[in-house]
Design a protein around this motif. Structure first.
Motif, PDB file in Angstrom:
ATOM      1  N   GLY A  83       0.831  -1.293  -0.102  1.00  0.00           N
ATOM      2  CA  GLY A  83      -0.117   0.140   0.031  1.00  0.00           C
ATOM      3  C   GLY A  83       0.923   1.235  -0.052  1.00  0.00           C
ATOM      4  O   GLY A  83       1.739   1.414  -0.662  1.00  0.00           O
ATOM      5  N   SER A  84       0.407   2.348   0.704  1.00  0.00           N
ATOM      6  CA  SER A  84       0.934   3.532   0.866  1.00  0.00           C
ATOM      7  C   SER A  84       2.401   3.385   1.006  1.00  0.00           C
ATOM      8  O   SER A  84       2.851   2.716   1.710  1.00  0.00           O
ATOM      9  CB  SER A  84       0.198   4.398   1.987  1.00  0.00           C
ATOM     10  N   SER A  85       3.045   4.729   0.367  1.00  0.00           N
ATOM     11  CA  SER A  85       4.551   4.632   0.401  1.00  0.00           C
ATOM     12  C   SER A  85       5.109   5.256   1.588  1.00  0.00           C
ATOM     13  O   SER A  85       6.241   5.422   1.914  1.00  0.00           O
ATOM     14  CB  SER A  85       4.928   5.539  -0.821  1.00  0.00           C
ATOM     15  N   ARG A  86       4.162   5.497   2.648  1.00  0.00           N
ATOM     16  CA  ARG A  86       4.525   6.359   3.839  1.00  0.00           C
ATOM     17  C   ARG A  86       5.582   5.747   4.425  1.00  0.00           C
ATOM     18  O   ARG A  86       5.499   4.623   5.182  1.00  0.00           O
ATOM     19  CB  ARG A  86       3.248   6.373   4.863  1.00  0.00           C
ATOM     20  N   GLU A  87       6.768   6.233   4.733  1.00  0.00           N
ATOM     21  CA  GLU A  87       7.879   5.907   5.445  1.00  0.00           C
ATOM     22  C   GLU A  87       7.657   5.790   7.045  1.00  0.00           C
ATOM     23  O   GLU A  87       8.631   5.277   7.805  1.00  0.00           O
ATOM     24  CB  GLU A  87       9.118   6.692   5.085  1.00  0.00           C
ATOM     25  N   ALA A  88       6.447   6.486   7.174  1.00  0.00           N
ATOM     26  CA  ALA A  88       6.211   6.530   8.607  1.00  0.00           C
ATOM     27  C   ALA A  88       6.132   5.094   9.203  1.00  0.00           C
ATOM     28  O   ALA A  88       6.015   4.910  10.570  1.00  0.00           O
ATOM     29  CB  ALA A  88       5.073   7.592   8.842  1.00  0.00           C
ATOM     30  N   ALA A  89       5.558   4.448   8.225  1.00  0.00           N
ATOM     31  CA  ALA A  89       5.217   2.932   8.748  1.00  0.00           C
ATOM     32  C   ALA A  89       6.585   2.336   9.139  1.00  0.00           C
ATOM     33  O   ALA A  89       6.696   1.542  10.161  1.00  0.00           O
ATOM     34  CB  ALA A  89       4.672   2.084   7.680  1.00  0.00           C
ATOM     35  N   VAL A  90       7.642   2.508   8.583  1.00  0.00           N
ATOM     36  CA  VAL A  90       9.003   1.967   9.026  1.00  0.00           C
ATOM     37  C   VAL A  90       9.451   2.567  10.254  1.00  0.00           C
ATOM     38  O   VAL A  90      10.001   2.068  11.269  1.00  0.00           O
ATOM     39  CB  VAL A  90       9.755   2.152   7.782  1.00  0.00           C
ATOM     40  N   TYR A  91       9.250   3.989  10.364  1.00  0.00           N
ATOM     41  CA  TYR A  91       9.395   4.684  11.650  1.00  0.00           C
ATOM     42  C   TYR A  91       8.792   4.332  12.716  1.00  0.00           C
ATOM     43  O   TYR A  91       9.450   4.027  13.932  1.00  0.00           O
ATOM     44  CB  TYR A  91       9.182   6.341  11.379  1.00  0.00           C
TER      45      TYR A  91
ATOM     46  N   GLY B  19       2.284   6.935 -15.467  1.00  0.00           N
ATOM     47  CA  GLY B  19       2.954   6.189 -16.615  1.00  0.00           C
ATOM     48  C   GLY B  19       1.938   6.146 -17.579  1.00  0.00           C
ATOM     49  O   GLY B  19       2.386   5.462 -18.757  1.00  0.00           O
ATOM     50  N   ALA B  20       0.662   6.479 -17.372  1.00  0.00           N
ATOM     51  CA  ALA B  20      -0.321   6.285 -18.552  1.00  0.00           C
ATOM     52  C   ALA B  20       0.234   7.114 -19.654  1.00  0.00           C
ATOM     53  O   ALA B  20      -0.415   7.016 -20.873  1.00  0.00           O
ATOM     54  CB  ALA B  20      -1.524   7.102 -17.847  1.00  0.00           C
ATOM     55  N   PHE B  21       1.067   8.182 -19.522  1.00  0.00           N
ATOM     56  CA  PHE B  21       1.490   8.930 -20.732  1.00  0.00           C
ATOM     57  C   PHE B  21       3.101   8.114 -21.189  1.00  0.00           C
ATOM     58  O   PHE B  21       3.528   8.984 -22.070  1.00  0.00           O
ATOM     59  CB  PHE B  21       1.978  10.378 -20.103  1.00  0.00           C
ATOM     60  N   GLY B  22       3.209   7.015 -21.067  1.00  0.00           N
ATOM     61  CA  GLY B  22       4.760   6.537 -21.373  1.00  0.00           C
ATOM     62  C   GLY B  22       5.701   6.922 -20.651  1.00  0.00           C
ATOM     63  O   GLY B  22       6.743   7.388 -21.250  1.00  0.00           O
ATOM     64  N   ALA B  23       5.423   7.366 -19.466  1.00  0.00           N
ATOM     65  CA  ALA B  23       6.468   7.775 -18.532  1.00  0.00           C
ATOM     66  C   ALA B  23       7.030   6.952 -17.276  1.00  0.00           C
ATOM     67  O   ALA B  23       6.151   5.823 -17.343  1.00  0.00           O
ATOM     68  CB  ALA B  23       6.019   9.134 -17.845  1.00  0.00           C
ATOM     69  N   LEU B  24       8.096   6.898 -17.029  1.00  0.00           N
ATOM     70  CA  LEU B  24       8.688   5.844 -15.957  1.00  0.00           C
ATOM     71  C   LEU B  24       8.594   6.534 -14.820  1.00  0.00           C
ATOM     72  O   LEU B  24       9.085   7.533 -14.218  1.00  0.00           O
ATOM     73  CB  LEU B  24      10.216   5.779 -16.144  1.00  0.00           C
ATOM     74  N   ALA B  25       7.284   6.270 -14.126  1.00  0.00           N
ATOM     75  CA  ALA B  25       6.832   7.062 -12.678  1.00  0.00           C
ATOM     76  C   ALA B  25       6.698   6.138 -11.716  1.00  0.00           C
ATOM     77  O   ALA B  25       5.974   4.915 -11.787  1.00  0.00           O
ATOM     78  CB  ALA B  25       5.669   7.756 -13.106  1.00  0.00           C
ATOM     79  N   PHE B  26       7.360   6.417 -10.594  1.00  0.00           N
ATOM     80  CA  PHE B  26       7.172   5.407  -9.451  1.00  0.00           C
ATOM     81  C   PHE B  26       7.005   6.166  -8.202  1.00  0.00           C
ATOM     82  O   PHE B  26       8.041   7.022  -8.000  1.00  0.00           O
ATOM     83  CB  PHE B  26       8.164   4.366  -9.517  1.00  0.00           C
ATOM     84  N   GLY B  27       6.588   5.690  -7.256  1.00  0.00           N
ATOM     85  CA  GLY B  27       6.542   6.232  -5.823  1.00  0.00           C
ATOM     86  C   GLY B  27       7.692   5.831  -4.886  1.00  0.00           C
ATOM     87  O   GLY B  27       8.293   4.701  -5.169  1.00  0.00           O
ATOM     88  N   VAL B  28       8.131   6.667  -4.254  1.00  0.00           N
ATOM     89  CA  VAL B  28       9.230   6.634  -3.359  1.00  0.00           C
ATOM     90  C   VAL B  28       9.032   6.848  -1.788  1.00  0.00           C
ATOM     91  O   VAL B  28       7.849   7.372  -1.661  1.00  0.00           O
ATOM     92  CB  VAL B  28      10.439   7.356  -3.641  1.00  0.00           C
ATOM     93  N   GLY B  29       9.852   6.698  -1.029  1.00  0.00           N
ATOM     94  CA  GLY B  29       9.677   6.982   0.373  1.00  0.00           C
ATOM     95  C   GLY B  29      10.423   8.127   0.850  1.00  0.00           C
ATOM     96  O   GLY B  29      11.113   8.725  -0.169  1.00  0.00           O
ATOM     97  N   ALA B  30      10.306   8.556   2.043  1.00  0.00           N
ATOM     98  CA  ALA B  30      11.004   9.991   2.473  1.00  0.00           C
ATOM     99  C   ALA B  30      12.209   9.952   2.408  1.00  0.00           C
ATOM    100  O   ALA B  30      13.042  11.089   1.790  1.00  0.00           O
ATOM    101  CB  ALA B  30      10.505   9.928   3.701  1.00  0.00           C
TER     102      ALA B  30
END
Lengths: 196, 455
Positions: A73-81, B133-144
């Motif tokens: 699910g959510s990318s929230r790093e707070a879960a790891v914290y 990515g719907a536009f043909g981009a390389l898009a991904f979520g990341v953490g803090a």
């Protein structure tokens, strides 16, 4: 972040599949500053709803054993914290959410993969209680509740956990390559810069 | 002859600064989108005394905590919004704040502003970044920690994912949408089914989707475990982007088009995995449990499942899904808060009354205005629903738009996790048209008869 290669502690089973990051830390706590610690928020709703929750009965634990798709699910790093501030150093599960696993490694938390069968064996051995656990990161091995297991971990992540590497420092050594790449990209694909 | 490449190969190669011996790539980031939740990353940067490396490639938007209704704003919510503004101003980052006509949910305004383009690498500290990515981009979520790294270096370390081609052949039936396609595949492959993969959606039914539909499909990739989802760009993509504020103009637009037309998988390219579905067999789909994979056609019954899940959802096995009474509805989110979503819901609600209360939160301030101009907002309010401001709203509840404990909500959002819409809230995911049908009926309902003018 300091690295680690061996640890001894206590383990409990969180015998659930799909422990998503919304459960690990409900959204309403995420506006809090980290300085006060996120440990109290860990699985807050599940723990509040169930006095007998394993983490209410055992608060001095360092290792969790759980089922498939931990941290989805959510990318929230707070879960790891929340896990780290509670004192957790390692989670063993058959699979992890991709973003959760990177976040974990970036905070010194080991996301160790075992087969479904191994996990079920450990969950059975742990039952509702706690047992000792020791982990050797470099060997990729652990002993939990007397069972010896070898876990699966990306070698890059293993190195990162052991050395406590910080990526920003690491990337600095590639500054020249990055600068050149940037210049080439801007020249070849000027449209890639935002207009206006 | 050269080796046939996948779209993923092309996008990856175009952004790879270097690959270490251990197989990890250092990638160049073309666009970095930040929101209130990025405060941890800004704090990390400040603690090292580092500036943002590329403020011109960084864009900030208030969405997760954006108030959508009139009234007092809680102090911690005000603080989150203020902190983002302070960080953005201090670093010279373009900020879409609450007063900006371009404000909205980050995954809605990226495309709307033309910040999202084919061939770009786009990161954001949010798992639904796969949307772009719907536009043909390389898009991904990341953490803090990764957000901090991108702020500091405009690069990210990443291992190349495996390529999964997901083909939807055939044609969607009337009343069936991209949301149903997504819930359908996730119910078949599982919530972790595509972990470690980048999905390329293809096939006649995907090509036939509007940009809005493709955005919904890519948005939900993460609910099946994939950090990346993408669709090869085509004329639908280019038509959507032309003349958007931050999209290339003039000669650069022409050069871009030339590059973009090459962004596709070659004939004979090899994928690590393939999955195939017949779009014609997909029915309007709803979730019944607490994971997105727990989804079924509306014509089915509640299955015999884990006691804990059924107890949380207060459902009995064997109960027809179309008899599950709801307390309220929500239309909005980065999944289904776009103009086409609102049009579909309004089509169902026009001339009808909602039996339960509900909230409609457009995905952006621009969409809000457009919906008001098109008369959609009036259809919602005349049906008895509340028309609110733009933001993440009741999808994640951070701004105080919450579903009360024990209440059941038909929702056009992306996660039915326990407590997602509020502690003890019971969420059923479905398309905006299906949410509208639930509003009209007071229970989960098949939208198809309503669309045919039947009651």
């Amino acid at each position: 972040m300091s690295g680690w290669s061996k640890m001894d502690g206590r383990a409990v089973a969180l015998a659930q599949a799909n422990v998503d990051t919304d459960q690990l830390i409900p959204a309403r706590f995420m506006s809090q500053p980290r300085s006060e610690g996120y440990g109290a928020f860990l699985l807050q709703d599940a723990r509040a709803d169930d006095e007998g929750h394993v983490l209410n009965r055992h608060s001095d634990v360092q290792v969790l054993v759980s089922r498939r798709n931990f941290g989805s699910g959510s990318s929230r790093e707070a879960a790891v914290y929340a896990l780290v501030d509670f004192g957790i150093r390692a989670v063993f599960a058959p699979s992890f959410g991709d973003i959760f696993a990177s976040n974990a490694v970036n905070n010194g938390l080991l996301p160790a993969r075992l087969s479904e069968d191994q996990i079920e064996e450990l969950i059975a051995a742990l039952g509702p209680g706690e047992a000792t656990a020791s982990i050797d990161l470099e060997m990729g091995a652990a002993v939990i509740a007397g069972r010896e297991v070898r876990f699966d971990l990306d070698p890059v992540w293993q190195q990162k956990l052991v050395n406590g590497w910080d990526d920003i420092d690491l990337t600095a050594q590639y500054d020249d390559a990055t600068k050149k790449f940037r210049a080439d990209r801007m020249a070849a694909y000027p449209w890639a810069m935002p207009a206006s | 002859m050269s080796v046939p490449l996948t779209l993923l190969d092309r996008l990856w190669d175009a952004h790879e600064i270097l690959r270490r011996d251990d197989g990890t790539s250092l990638l160049w980031v073309d666009r970095h989108l930040v929101h209130e939740g990025s405060h941890h990353a800004f704090a990390k940067l400040a603690s090292r005394g580092m500036p943002v490396a590329e403020p011109e490639l960084t864009f900030a938007v208030v969405d997760h905590y954006a108030p959508t209704r009139a009234g007092e704003v809680a102090p911690d919510i005000r603080r989150m919004i203020r902190t983002l503004g302070e960080n953005a101003r201090a670093q010279g980052i373009r900020l879409f704040d609450l007063k900006d006509p371009g404000q909205g949910i980050v995954h809605v305004i990226g495309p709307e502003q033309g910040l999202t383009l084919p061939g770009l690498l786009i990161n954001c500290g949010d798992s639904h970044t796969s949307t772009h990515g719907a536009f043909g981009a390389l898009a991904f979520g990341v953490g803090a920690t990764e957000v901090a790294h991108i702020l500091a270096t405009q690069t990210i370390w990443q291992r190349k994912p495996k390529a999964l081609r997901m083909v939807f052949d055939g044609t969607l039936a009337a009343g069936v949408t991209a949301k149903d396609m997504a819930l359908h595949w996730i119910s078949k492959l599982g919530t972790g089914g595509a972990q470690g993969h980048a999905i390329e959606y293809a096939g006649a039914a995907v090509e036939a989707l509007s940009m809005e539909g493709r955005l919904t499909l890519c948005n939900l990739s993460i609910e099946g475990g994939a950090r990346f989802g993408m669709v090869a760009p085509d004329e639908v993509t280019f038509d959507y982007l032309k003349d958007r504020p931050f999209a290339p103009k003039g000669a650069e637009w022409q050069a871009a088009l030339e590059d973009w037309r090459g962004l596709r998988s070659d004939e004979g390219a090899s994928f690590d995995r393939e999955a195939q579905f017949d779009a014609g067999e997909i029915a309007p789909t709803v979730t019944w449990g607490t994971m997105p994979e727990e989804a079924l056609p509306i014509t089915e019954v509640v299955p015999d499942a884990a006691r804990e899940t059924l107890e949380y959802m207060a459902l009995e096995p064997g109960l027809p899904l179309s008899e599950v009474a709801v307390d309220q509805v929500f239309i909005g989110s980065c999944t289904n808060g776009r103009i086409e979503d609102l049009r579909m819901a309004a089509k169902v609600l026009k001339g009808r009354k909602a039996k339960v209360p509900g909230l409609v939160s457009p995905g952006s301030t621009q969409i809000k205005k457009q919906a008001e101009d098109e008369g959609l907002a009036r259809i919602f309010t005349e049906a008895g629903l509340e028309w609110a401001g733009a933001g993440c709203s009741m999808c994640v509840g951070m701004n105080g738009d919450l579903v009360e404990s024990g209440k059941r909500c038909a929702s056009s959002t992306n996660r039915n996790f326990k407590g997602r819409q509020g502690r003890g809230a019971r969420t059923h995911l479905m398309s905006p048209a299906m949410v509208a049908a639930a509003a009209v009926k007071g229970h989960l309902a098949d939208v198809r008869p309503l669309l045919e003018g039947r009651t």
